[in-house]
Design an enzyme around this catalytic site. Structure first.
Site, short mmCIF file in Angstrom:
data_model
loop_
_atom_site.label_atom_id
_atom_site.label_comp_id
_atom_site.label_asym_id
_atom_site.label_seq_id
_atom_site.Cartn_x
_atom_site.Cartn_y
_atom_site.Cartn_z
N HIS A 154 -13.41 8.59 -4.99
CA HIS A 154 -12.63 9.81 -5.55
C HIS A 154 -12.95 10.91 -4.34
CE1 HIS A 154 -11.80 7.71 -9.29
NE2 HIS A 154 -13.13 7.45 -9.00
N SER A 273 -5.74 22.88 21.04
CA SER A 273 -4.38 23.97 20.45
C SER A 273 -3.89 24.64 21.82
CB SER A 273 -4.76 24.75 19.68
OG SER A 273 -3.98 25.79 19.53
N LYS A 279 -10.38 25.06 19.72
CA LYS A 279 -9.87 23.76 18.71
C LYS A 279 -10.14 22.39 19.57
CE LYS A 279 -7.38 24.09 15.32
NZ LYS A 279 -7.98 23.30 14.06
N GLU A 286 -4.46 11.15 13.58
CA GLU A 286 -3.54 11.60 12.73
C GLU A 286 -2.23 10.74 13.08
OE1 GLU A 286 -5.13 16.03 12.29
OE2 GLU A 286 -3.44 15.83 13.59
#
Ligand code: ARG
Length: 482
Positions: A154, A273, A279, A286
């Site tokens: 979980h 970025s 970043k 992804e």
């Protein structure tokens, strides 16, 4: 000469209008250009061997096919699809005798033979991608059998485990995808050629021979089934969707781990970025995660296209095929990227060790230690749960013991046993049941995993060699007509 070639006139009459582009599959058919040439060659060789065309006619047609091949896909004459275009190319080159190539077959059995022929190659690519991914997982696991990490259920801290145990959990899943792909391969590797439109042919063809010339394992018997079924595509895409779903879960894990500093992706698998200079984003993962969307939409597009199709061939099937090509490409690429990301990732052992015991993740081990000392597991669970309300150390446990059992913990179990259970490394080391995370148990899993991987590599290598051998044999056969 066109006047003598009824087929050419008919095609112009029926598909030259405003729906021409809509009817055409030329865009998607580039993928099966080579396959169609092979299927044409095998068919012509068989026709000659059966005396359905003469040796000279076969020689002429095979020569024309070589010219069409040399000129390339983009030089094909206009056609509704690659099959019609190649045939037109052959007829343009040698005249009406080229029209004999289509004796005793239909585009219906032709196209599905091409799809299976090409899909075998793609399946080998997909199989190899799963093998390379498994290699990367096993290799990294070998280096991290002692690297502690938190395990979650979980997404809450659950029990400490190791990076190797986590990696091998994915290896196990992907190994089953290899197995499923191998299984699907055996059903893809069956030949529908000779089914004709769906109803067979009066010509004395030899279906076993064309299957052999194309390297297929066997013939798909019933001609109506052979020309119309696309269940093999469902099977393959279903397996790839299963793989993509597993990949998406692993990508998600890694994205979370990167967020927590557990793992650092190689720059090659990260992005930055355009505005925020600091970043480092896990973009490749992804995109791997998102590929599950491509694969499941491919599967659902295919199933929806096939649902309710009457027997036998329907043109809907033309729109079914691209789902397979798109899914195979997307999932192979995502698998390869995932393998690269895993192979080059750096695991931050210090941060992981700290995190491994967070959230009283050793609680289950403490309950197990109490149960091993003779307490009913439920009582032990209750005691530790009570302790967890106030802390995660020995003192909290001892206080809970007084409350639940009316006596100190040491009445049941030596203090060292509890202190050991509270240590994440000892906690992991104690769970040495088969397949468990203890380093020794993981070594056992690794040994079995490496053996299974080697066996799968041998199997896939055998398939690759059989395909190459079949292509060579067909070329030899064709050359004998020169
Ligand atoms: N291009 C078609 C396909 O991909 C094959 C042609 C069969 N056409 C036909 N009218 N029967 O399925």
């Amino acid at each position: 000469m066109d006047g003598e070639s009824g087929d050419v006139v008919r095609r112009e009459r029926f598909s030259g209008g405003p729906a021409r582009g809509f009817l055409s599959s030329m865009g998607a058919d580039k993928r099966i250009f080579e396959a169609d040439l092979a299927v044409d060659r095998a068919h012509v060789v068989m026709l000659a061997e059966q005396g359905i065309v003469s040796e000279e006619e076969a020689d002429e047609i095979l020569g024309a096919l070589s010219e069409v091949e040399a000129a390339g896909y983009d030089a094909l004459p206009d056609g509704e699809d690659v099959h019609a275009a190649i045939e037109t190319g052959v007829i343009d080159s040698i005249g009406p005798v080229g029209g004999k190539m289509h004796t005793a077959r239909s585009r219906n059995d032709e196209v599905v033979t091409c799809i299976r022929y090409r899909l075998r190659e793609d399946l080998v690519e997909a199989l190899e991608a799963t093998l390379a991914f498994r290699e990367a997982l096993v290799e990294a696991a070998g280096e991290h059998t002692e690297t502690l990490m938190p395990g979650y259920t979980h997404l809450q801290p659950a029990q400490p485990t190791t990076v190797a145990h986590w990696l091998l959990s994915y290896e196990g899943a992907v190994a089953r995808d290899t197995e499923r792909l191998l299984d699907a391969y055996s059903r893809v590797n069956r030949c529908p050629l000779g089914a004709a439109a769906f109803a067979g042919t009066p010509f004395d063809i030899d279906r076993e021979r064309t299957a052999e010339l194309l390297g297929f394992e066997s013939v798909l018997e019933n001609s109506m089934d052979a020309s119309s079924t696309r269940d093999f595509l469902v099977e393959v895409i279903g397996t790839l969707a299963t793989l993509a779903t597993t990949l998406s879960g692993m990508a998600e894990d890694l994205i979370i781990f990167a967020n927590r500093g557990y793992v650092e992706l190689s720059d090659d698998y990260a992005s930055t970025s355009s505005i925020m200079p600091q970043k480092k984003n896990p973009d490749t993962l992804e995109l791997v995660r998102a590929t599950a969307g491509d694969a499941s939409s491919g599967l659902s597009g295919l199933l929806t296209t096939l649902k309710g199709l009457p027997r036998a061939y329907n043109r809907d099937l033309q729109r079914a095929t691209p789902y397979a090509w798109e899914t195979v490409d997307a999932v192979c690429e995502a698998t390869t990227v995932a393998a690269g990301a895993v192979a080059t990732a750096g695991w931050n052992e210090g941060i992981l060790r700290e995190a491994a015991g967070e959230g009283f993740s050793t609680a289950t081990g403490v309950a197990d230690a109490l149960a091993m000392a003779g307490l009913p597991f439920r009582t032990a669970h209750e005691l530790v749960a009570l302790a967890a309300e106030s802390g995660s150390d020995y003192a909290a446990l001892d206080a809970a013991s007084e409350e639940v059992l009316g006596e100190p913990l040491t009445e049941h179990v030596p203090r060292e046993a509890i202190e050991a259970a509270l240590d994440p490394a000892e906690s992991v080391a104690s769970r040495d049941s088969q397949g468990g995370p203890a380093p020794g148990a993981v070594e056992g899993t690794l040994t079995a995993t490496r053996a299974a991987l080697a066996a799968d590599e041998t199997a896939v290598d055998g398939i690759r060699k059989a395909l190459d051998a079949a292509a060579n044999d067909l070329n030899e056969e064709v050359r004998s007509y020169d």
